[in-house]
Design a protein around this motif. Structure first.
Motif, PDB file in Angstrom:
ATOM      1  N   THR A   1      75.462  42.282  77.350  1.00 15.72           N
ATOM      2  CA  THR A   1      75.283  41.592  75.902  1.00 15.72           C
ATOM      3  C   THR A   1      73.974  42.463  75.174  1.00 15.72           C
ATOM      4  O   THR A   1      73.286  43.257  75.532  1.00 15.72           O
ATOM      5  CB  THR A   1      74.906  40.158  75.988  1.00 15.72           C
ATOM      6  OG1 THR A   1      73.456  40.009  76.751  1.00 15.72           O
ATOM      7  CG2 THR A   1      75.625  39.317  76.958  1.00 15.72           C
TER       8      THR A   1
ATOM      9  N   ASN B   1      78.819  38.195  80.648  1.00 15.02           N
ATOM     10  CA  ASN B   1      77.539  37.417  80.562  1.00 15.02           C
ATOM     11  C   ASN B   1      76.513  38.454  80.801  1.00 15.02           C
ATOM     12  O   ASN B   1      75.115  38.196  80.348  1.00 15.02           O
ATOM     13  CB  ASN B   1      77.378  36.578  81.955  1.00 15.02           C
ATOM     14  CG  ASN B   1      78.377  35.544  81.803  1.00 15.02           C
ATOM     15  OD1 ASN B   1      78.859  35.315  80.731  1.00 15.02           O
ATOM     16  ND2 ASN B   1      78.540  34.612  82.849  1.00 15.02           N
TER      17      ASN B   1
ATOM     18  N   TRP C   1      83.971  47.789  75.264  1.00 16.89           N
ATOM     19  CA  TRP C   1      82.434  47.723  74.846  1.00 16.89           C
ATOM     20  C   TRP C   1      81.967  49.020  73.969  1.00 16.89           C
ATOM     21  O   TRP C   1      82.567  49.973  74.330  1.00 16.89           O
ATOM     22  CB  TRP C   1      81.507  47.585  75.911  1.00 16.89           C
ATOM     23  CG  TRP C   1      81.231  46.244  76.600  1.00 16.89           C
ATOM     24  CD1 TRP C   1      80.744  45.025  76.279  1.00 16.89           C
ATOM     25  CD2 TRP C   1      82.133  45.902  77.775  1.00 16.89           C
ATOM     26  NE1 TRP C   1      81.078  44.182  77.141  1.00 16.89           N
ATOM     27  CE2 TRP C   1      81.903  44.499  77.967  1.00 16.89           C
ATOM     28  CE3 TRP C   1      83.013  46.504  78.750  1.00 16.89           C
ATOM     29  CZ2 TRP C   1      82.369  43.886  79.320  1.00 16.89           C
ATOM     30  CZ3 TRP C   1      83.559  45.998  79.737  1.00 16.89           C
ATOM     31  CH2 TRP C   1      83.364  44.425  79.839  1.00 16.89           C
TER      32      TRP C   1
END
Length: 261
Positions: free
Chosen positions: A235, A232, A256
């Protein structure tokens, strides 16, 4: 132990030479969680890590580490339960890998004079060296090691004292691609071998986050941009805001990556 708060920052601020470095940041890290502390250079990451490591007092706000509140406890005692992995670890003497790991027991950079490890100390040291893939390097001297081997040795050093919290301060600094991936794979195994240990990893490169990352705190200019479950927080929107630049964030198989739009 999982779920018990091990680090609690409540509206902490920090001023240096009249300049506010940290401005009202709160954070709760629980046993077994693996946090990423992210933000651009100068965001205040090192200062926050100083609170978590029982090294730095806030100017205002409350810090609790392992249930003990700053100002009411001897910080040196708290630090014995905190493992710190710093790739800029300084040595005055060319210790072997085994000796470097043993300094995690004494909490010193070099082995103290007139200190002798017990047979149990030596057994635990060799077990950790083996677990981190360094058994063939136990007798090798620090100057002869690659940066990746040093990183794994420092993780073993941090774990030898059975810490409740593990702090990793930009552990991939100076590593090439292969060494970085080996180090992150080692960090990922800690989720299985030391499931009760909480960790905080500091970086400003998303590619340096292990797949075991569960939560993230994203800061900029001493303020919180976002905090909570990693998916969350990390991003495109939040990272672009923190770095004040349009950045596209992607996640693939738990890892990521980021690139400018």
């Amino acid at each position: 132990m999982t779920g018990v708060p091990v680090i609690e920052l409540d509206e902490v601020t920090f001023r240096r030479d009249g300049k506010k470095i940290i401005d009202g940041i709160s954070l709760t890290v629980r046993a077994g969680e693996h946090w990423a502390l992210l933000g651009p250079n100068g965001a205040g990451k090192s200062t926050l890590l100083g609170f978590c490591g029982a090294v730095t007092f806030p100017t205002t706000g409350v810090v609790r580490v392992l249930g003990e509140q700053f100002g009411r406890v001897e910080l040196a005692r708290l630090r014995r339960s905190i493992g710190h992995v710093n790739p800029r670890h300084a040595l005055q003497h060319p210790l072997s890998v085994r000796e470097v790991v043993l300094t995690g027991i004494t909490g010193t950079n070099d082995l103290p004079m007139r200190w002798t490890p017990t047979p149990d100390d030596l057994a635990r040291t060799d077990a950790l060296i083996d677990a981190l893939g360094l058994s063939g390097k136990a007798g090798d001297r620090w100057p002869t090691l690659s940066q990746g081997e040093r990183g794994r040795a420092l993780i073993a050093r941090a774990l030898i004292s059975d810490p409740k919290v593990l702090l990793l301060d930009e552990p991939s600094t100076g590593l090439d691609l292969a060494a970085r991936e080996q180090l992150l794979s080692t960090v990922d195994t800690l989720d299985r071998t030391h499931p009760e240990v909480a960790s905080i990893l500091v970086t400003h490169h998303l590619e340096e986050l292990p797949s075991s990352t569960t939560h993230a705190l994203l800061i900029a200019g001493g303020h919180t941009v976002a905090a909570g479950p990693a998916g969350n927080v990390i991003t495109t929107e939040h990272v672009s805001t923190a770095f004040d630049h349009p950045i596209e964030v992607r996640r693939d198989e738990g890892r990521w990556s980021a690139r400018a739009r």
